[in-house]
Write a protein that holds these residues in place. Structure first.
Motif, short mmCIF file in Angstrom:
data_model
loop_
_atom_site.label_atom_id
_atom_site.label_comp_id
_atom_site.label_asym_id
_atom_site.label_seq_id
_atom_site.Cartn_x
_atom_site.Cartn_y
_atom_site.Cartn_z
N UNK A 1 0.83 -1.20 0.00
CA UNK A 1 0.00 0.00 0.00
C UNK A 1 0.87 1.25 0.00
N UNK A 2 1.91 1.24 0.85
CA UNK A 2 2.81 2.39 0.89
C UNK A 2 3.38 2.67 -0.50
N UNK A 3 3.82 1.60 -1.16
CA UNK A 3 4.39 1.77 -2.49
C UNK A 3 3.35 2.34 -3.44
N UNK A 4 2.12 1.81 -3.32
CA UNK A 4 1.05 2.26 -4.21
C UNK A 4 0.76 3.75 -4.01
N UNK A 5 0.69 4.16 -2.75
CA UNK A 5 0.38 5.56 -2.49
C UNK A 5 1.46 6.46 -3.08
N UNK A 6 2.74 6.04 -2.93
CA UNK A 6 3.83 6.82 -3.52
C UNK A 6 3.69 6.89 -5.03
N UNK A 7 3.33 5.76 -5.63
CA UNK A 7 3.21 5.76 -7.09
C UNK A 7 2.06 6.65 -7.54
N UNK A 8 1.00 6.67 -6.79
CA UNK A 8 -0.13 7.52 -7.18
C UNK A 8 0.33 8.98 -7.24
N UNK A 9 1.20 9.35 -6.29
CA UNK A 9 1.70 10.71 -6.29
C UNK A 9 2.75 10.89 -7.39
N UNK A 10 3.73 9.98 -7.42
CA UNK A 10 4.86 10.19 -8.33
C UNK A 10 4.49 9.97 -9.79
N UNK A 11 3.73 8.89 -10.06
CA UNK A 11 3.45 8.58 -11.47
C UNK A 11 2.19 9.22 -11.98
N UNK A 12 1.17 9.32 -11.12
CA UNK A 12 -0.10 9.87 -11.58
C UNK A 12 -0.29 11.32 -11.16
N UNK A 13 0.63 11.82 -10.35
CA UNK A 13 0.59 13.23 -9.98
C UNK A 13 -0.57 13.61 -9.07
N UNK A 14 -1.06 12.66 -8.28
CA UNK A 14 -2.18 12.98 -7.40
C UNK A 14 -1.70 13.62 -6.10
N UNK A 15 -2.52 14.49 -5.58
CA UNK A 15 -2.34 15.00 -4.23
C UNK A 15 -3.07 14.02 -3.31
N UNK A 16 -2.48 13.72 -2.16
CA UNK A 16 -3.09 12.68 -1.34
C UNK A 16 -3.30 13.12 0.10
N UNK A 17 -4.52 12.95 0.57
CA UNK A 17 -4.85 13.21 1.97
C UNK A 17 -5.27 11.88 2.59
N UNK A 18 -4.69 11.61 3.75
CA UNK A 18 -4.79 10.27 4.31
C UNK A 18 -5.28 10.37 5.75
N UNK A 19 -6.27 9.54 6.11
CA UNK A 19 -6.56 9.34 7.52
C UNK A 19 -6.08 7.94 7.84
N UNK A 20 -5.27 7.79 8.87
CA UNK A 20 -4.71 6.46 9.10
C UNK A 20 -4.35 6.26 10.57
#
Lengths: 234, 619, 231
Positions: free
Chosen positions: C165-184
């Motif tokens: 999941x951590x890797x996926x979240x990074x990829x969403x930012x790095x590859x897809x350019x998304x801004x991410x807000x997380x509750x965790x």
């Protein structure tokens, strides 16, 4: 041994929330389960009360297996849960709430003594006995929830997050009452997020992290343990 | 006219008392279980008929007879809970809706089979001679009704507030989980709640039988609608609200029949039901909003795969071939007529399935669309003299638009309220058909509707069969295309989880409107066909019972199954006709079908069989 | 929040994190204040309009469509991007078929990106929990949001899944350019990937900073472990 679990596992569908938990509660003891949210504390308590059927392991009350019993049957045995978020019956009066606690265990005959005891412990509730429970403050509701459980003269009292959302002064009152109940002989299992507070109240503690016990020991030892903080803050 | 007012109020209070009793029963069950008991009417009917038997056949004295009849209604409540509610405690909310409805209809029809459908006098030793107090007259029965209402509600109040058991019942409606944690047996509390609710319904039934000096097997269903209206008006889960709602409704009806017209009397309750549900969701005394944007998903069974229309598949050719060649084998006119009727209902069930199966909205008003199409076509044909093709096309378009308009209010509702709301709307449309005599010719119906002709050729005999077969074929293709597209995917997604769907941009309002529009358009085509096929239509063919029958067909075939719905419609329409002796049992069969299918094969005949819990729904 | 940032919102039970999410995505109205996204206010918009404005989200208790296949779950995410009309679908115009093919291809790409391609035909209800989480993320991504809001994405996951999941979240930012807000709640996730952490307690923001700063903040420790003073 009044209550023990052996290798208890609980799953919600595919999610295993509690994995192989073994805990022991002696007569008259006050123990605590602490851990960050999502660690499986409430799930454990729900399993003990029969609200969720365990996916593995066993729960024993005075040596008798109880994990297949319905919640109301377990309550009638004397294992009474005071649920998270208080859950008083908001549309019922304080008195009605308390009486239901006794009625549920079939103790209609001992209503009077029960009420005297609860009102002695929480004079605030006596003042507000005719008021609807929903109109009480958060702290008063917590007193009522504990009082309602006491009316059932529990052998084991299960407390789920009694400090949640309370002002510090209220927390003190509530925890003083918990100690008093325990001193009078009731075994108590306390689930708390506020670890320091819980460990100061209990004699023995378990630290849960993602469904597993990562640490257990006397409350004193745990309170000093470095690993404790890691269980919370990673 | 104003000097009539005291009289109007006295009459209204007596009738309103019976509504209040029945409504309190509805609210009691709703408060405890959060479901609407659609079988409540059976308790009313049962109470009245128990009293009839005890008084007339066994010759008991009136007090004993009434007390025993109330006890009988109490047992009916026990039966309803054990048969229709208890087995479905953890099932989707939709399920007890269908079972209570089905079981209620079944029980009423059992009464009808035993006692006959006619209205019978309900003779009691008490005189119906009115007493006069300064110009206002009141009968002994009106006084007794008011007194019994007050005493019953008083006893209920004492039970709920002064006994431990009653306090526990109130606690169940607050928080079922904590009740069990206190050692209370929730199942038993719920059972007794149902019994008490039905006993109250039974008393209401007995009293209204005595008031009107009449009993008939369907009195319960009619009174149940009033009880729903009263309960919703009062705020649904609030007992005192239901009482006030019942009394107000009684007075409003009494005023309506004096100052407006007695023909529209029944419309008052229906309108109250709809208007309050839509615009005043808390009612007079309620405090909760009816529904939040929560997981109110009623129907979480998986849907069967959409059938493919690949013409390479032999099964499809087989079905088409059989349907096309069937009239060659069946030459009997009567049998062909039955085949035609079966296809009409197959098409109707197919169209309701769009809404009930794929969009997950349990509509109890589908016959209203069917009737709308029939009336539109019949009126355009007989009044405006339009040729059949124009009438047919206009019926489809108008009914489709009507369906979209219909969806606008319905989509504000969720859960069991949808069923209640559509029940109210469908009933309102029936009442309009019955009473707008200048336009619809009222109960007499419309006669001598011309037979259809297409391109100068008169359709008759086997032509009807092929014509409705064509309607069914085109509808099936449209529905398959609709469901098997991005639009259909969004619809099924909304059925699973409306909030989840909206989080990825699905606009539920548009979906619901279009689903209703397409469903209504197909039903409109059936209606138009029906009008020109039988050449005579009357409101009886399009009432609430008809809507329930169509729902039973969909449930039998399988909610969300396209071939299932068609089969269910054909079977339930055809079987009672083919087994001639069974046609008296028609409605009982519909009711029993809904009950048994949901209990034992919830996915229906051709539905998709799968484990019942979804992993995501367990938390 | 800034474009391309990963921000975590943390806090003890009942701190108001999920409520904040639900207010932003239009499920509840705020009692006061404004929410601005890319310069435009999104207060008072219905959830499907919030999505259309470029905010995607997942849910704490999962709101996938249990009775749809994995592929269909993702395809529903493309609802906003679908250019075929209902009428063209009813009669199956060629334009609708082409549009459907385009969506299927895009969905396929997304399924591969999230490693769901092999299970795309299964009904979502039968999936393992971690897979269901990824289906929900894929579905949200399909709507092409600029910002993704993930509500406890690691809940119920095992350590290996958490790493993925951590890797996926990074990829969403790095590859897809998304801004991410997380509750965790999973601190491993939060401390590992966040650029910035906001700590809430009892409905208020009590601290903000890099993971390291926040971890040492006494107010944060007190909120999480409770204080001696309260005992």
């Amino acid at each position: 041994m009044i209550l023990e679990t052996e290798n208890l596992s609980v799953a919600y569908g595919p999610i295993e929330a509690v994995k192989g938990l073994s805990l022991r509660l002696e007569e008259g003891q006050l123990i605590t389960i602490v851990g960050a949210n999502g660690a499986g504390k409430s799930t454990t308590i729900r399993a003990l009360s029969g609200e969720i059927r365990p996916s593995g392991g066993e729960i024993r009350y005075r040596g008798r297996a109880i994990s297949r019993m319905a919640p109301h049957e377990i309550a009638r045995l004397g294992i009474v849960q005071c649920p998270e978020g208080r859950r008083v019956f908001a549309g019922l009066s304080v008195l009605e709430n308390l009486k239901l606690g006794a009625y549920g265990r079939g103790l209609q005959g001992e209503m009077k003594q029960g009420l005297d005891r609860v009102f002695g412990m929480f004079p605030r509730l006596a003042e507000r006995r005719e008021q609807l429970a929903g109109t009480l403050s958060g702290g008063e509701q917590q007193m009522l929830a504990i009082g309602r459980a006491l009316m059932a003269r529990p052998e084991v009292l299960l407390l789920d997050e009694p400090s949640l959302g309370l002002a510090p002064i209220m927390v003190q009152t509530v925890f003083e009452a918990i100690r008093e109940i325990n001193r009078a002989g009731t075994a108590v299992l306390l689930v708390e997020q506020n670890a320091f507070l819980a460990l100061r109240t209990a004699s023995y503690g378990y630290v849960l992290q993602t469904g597993r016990v990562v640490l257990e020991g006397t409350a004193k030892d745990l309170a000093m343990d470095e690993q404790m903080m890691r269980a919370y803050l990673g | 006219m104003i000097d009539l007012l005291p009289q109007v109020i006295v009459t209204g209070l007596a009738v309103g008392g019976t509504y209040a009793l029945a409504a309190v029963g509805v609210s009691l069950v709703f408060g405890v279980l959060n479901i609407v008991n659609f079988g409540h009417g059976a308790a009313l009917t049962a109470g009245a008929f128990f009293a009839l038997v005890l008084l007339k056949t066994l010759g008991l004295n009136i007090v004993t007879a009434f007390a025993l009849a109330t006890g009988g209604a109490y047992l009916v409540g026990w039966l309803i809970e054990r048969v229709t509610v208890r087995p479905l405690r953890d099932a989707p909310l939709l399920m007890p809706l269908i079972t209570t409805l089905g079981f209620g209809i079944f029980l009423e029809n059992v009464v009808q089979l035993v006692f006959g459908p006619e209205t019978q006098p309900f003779k009691t030793p008490v005189s119906h001679e009115p007493y006069s107090f300064g110009g206002t007259t009141v009968t002994v029965w009106e006084l007794i009704t008011m007194a019994v209402t007050v005493v019953s509600i008083g006893l209920l109040h004492l039970f709920l507030n002064r006994t431990h058991f009653g306090t526990a019942v109130r606690a169940v409606s607050e928080d079922r989980r904590t009740d069990a944690l206190m050692g209370l047996n929730v199942d038993r509390l719920i059972l007794v709640t149902f019994c008490v609710s039905s006993a109250l319904g039974g008393i209401a039934g007995i009293l209204s039988a005595a008031l009107y000096n009449a009993v008939n097997p369907t009195m319960g269903s009619a009174a149940m609608l009033k009880a729903f209206a009263a309960s919703v008006l009062g705020g649904m889960e609030v007992m005192s609200g239901a009482i006030v709602g019942g009394l107000l409704l009684g007075i409003a009806e009494s005023m309506g029949s004096v100052y407006i017209s007695s023909a529209w009397r029944d419309a008052i309750a229906l309108l109250a039901l709809v208007v309050v549900l839509l615009f005043w969701p808390t009612g007079l005394m309620g405090h909760r909003r009816l529904e939040k944007m929560e997981r109110a998903s009623l129907n979480v069974l998986p849907l069967p795969p959409v059938p493919s229309l690949e013409f390479r598949r032999p099964a499809l050719w087989l079905v088409i071939g059989v349907l096309l060649l069937l009239p060659l084998a069946v030459t009997d006119t009567y049998a062909r007529r039955i085949m035609t009727v079966m296809l009409v209902y197959g098409t109707l069930a197919l169209s309701l399935n769009i809404v009930a199966g794929f969009a997950g909205i349990i509509s109890l008003a589908h016959a209203a669309f069917y009737g709308f199409g029939a009336y539109a076509s019949a009126l355009l044909s007989t009044q405006a003299g339009w040729p059949f093709p124009a009438c047919f096309a206009a019926a489809i378009v108008l009914t489709g638009l009507f369906g979209m308009a219909f969806a606008a209010p319905v989509m504000r509702l969720r859960g069991h309220y949808v069923a209640m709301g559509t029940l109210g709307l469908g009933g309102t449309i029936s009442v309009v058909m019955l009473n707008w005599v200048d336009f619809t010719r009222g109960p007499m119906g419309i006669r001598s509707i011309p037979q259809p002709s297409l391109f100068g050729v008169e359709v008759d005999g086997v032509g009807y069969y092929y014509f409705i077969l064509a309607i069914l074929a085109v509808s099936t293709v449209l529905v398959v295309h609709m469901v098997d597209s991005a639009f259909g995917r969004a619809m099924r997604a909304m059925r699973d989880d409306e909030l989840g769907a909206s989080s990825v941009g699905v606009d539920a309002r548009v979906l619901k409107m279009v689903s209703f529009g397409v469903a209504a358009a197909i039903a409109g085509a059936c209606g138009s066909f029906w009008a020109h096929f039988v050449t005579f239509i009357s409101p009886d063919s399009f009432n609430i019972m008809e809507s329930i029958a169509i729902l039973a067909m969909v449930v039998l075939g399988g909610l969300g199954s396209i071939p299932g719905a068609i089969l269910g419609g054909a079977l339930l329409a055809g079987l009672p006709e083919l087994l001639r002796f069974a046609s008296d049992y028609r409605q009982a069969v519909y009711g029993l079908t809904m009950l048994l299918v949901v209990l034992f094969r919830p996915q229906g005949l051709l539905g998709f069989s799968a484990a019942r819990q979804a992993p995501g729904a367990s938390r | 929040m800034h474009e391309g940032e990963i921000v975590s919102l943390i806090g003890p039970n009942g701190a108001g994190k999920t409520t904040a999410f639900n207010v932003i995505t239009g499920i509840y109205p705020p009692s006061a204040g404004d929410i601005r996204f890319a310069g435009r206010s999104v207060v008072g918009l219905a959830p499907h309009r919030v999505c259309a404005s470029g905010i995607g989200r997942t849910f704490q208790n999962l709101r996938i469509f249990p009775n749809l296949s994995v592929r269909d779950n993702v395809l529903v995410g493309f609802t906003l991007g679908n250019r075929a009309s209902l009428l063209s679908a009813l009669v199956r115009l060629p334009s609708q078929r082409r549009e459907e093919q385009r969506l299927q291809a895009e969905a396929g790409a997304l399924l591969r990106l999230l490693g769901l391609a092999e299970i795309e035909d299964q009904l979502a209800r039968y999936l393992a929990y971690g897979d269901q989480r990824r289906v929900e993320i894929a579905r949200a991504l399909a709507a092409q949001p600029r910002m993704m809001m993930l509500d406890e994405p690691a809940a119920g996951m095992n350590p290996a899944e958490v790493d993925d999941l951590n890797a996926l979240i990074r990829r969403m930012r790095d590859e897809l350019g998304k801004t991410i807000l997380l509750v965790e709640h999973h601190m491993n996730v939060v401390m590992d990937i966040s650029d910035r952490v906001i700590v809430m307690d009892q409905g208020r923001k009590i601290a903000e900073g890099t993971p390291q700063e926040v971890k040492r903040d006494p107010r944060v420790i007190q909120a999480y472990l409770g204080s001696e003073a309260a005992a």
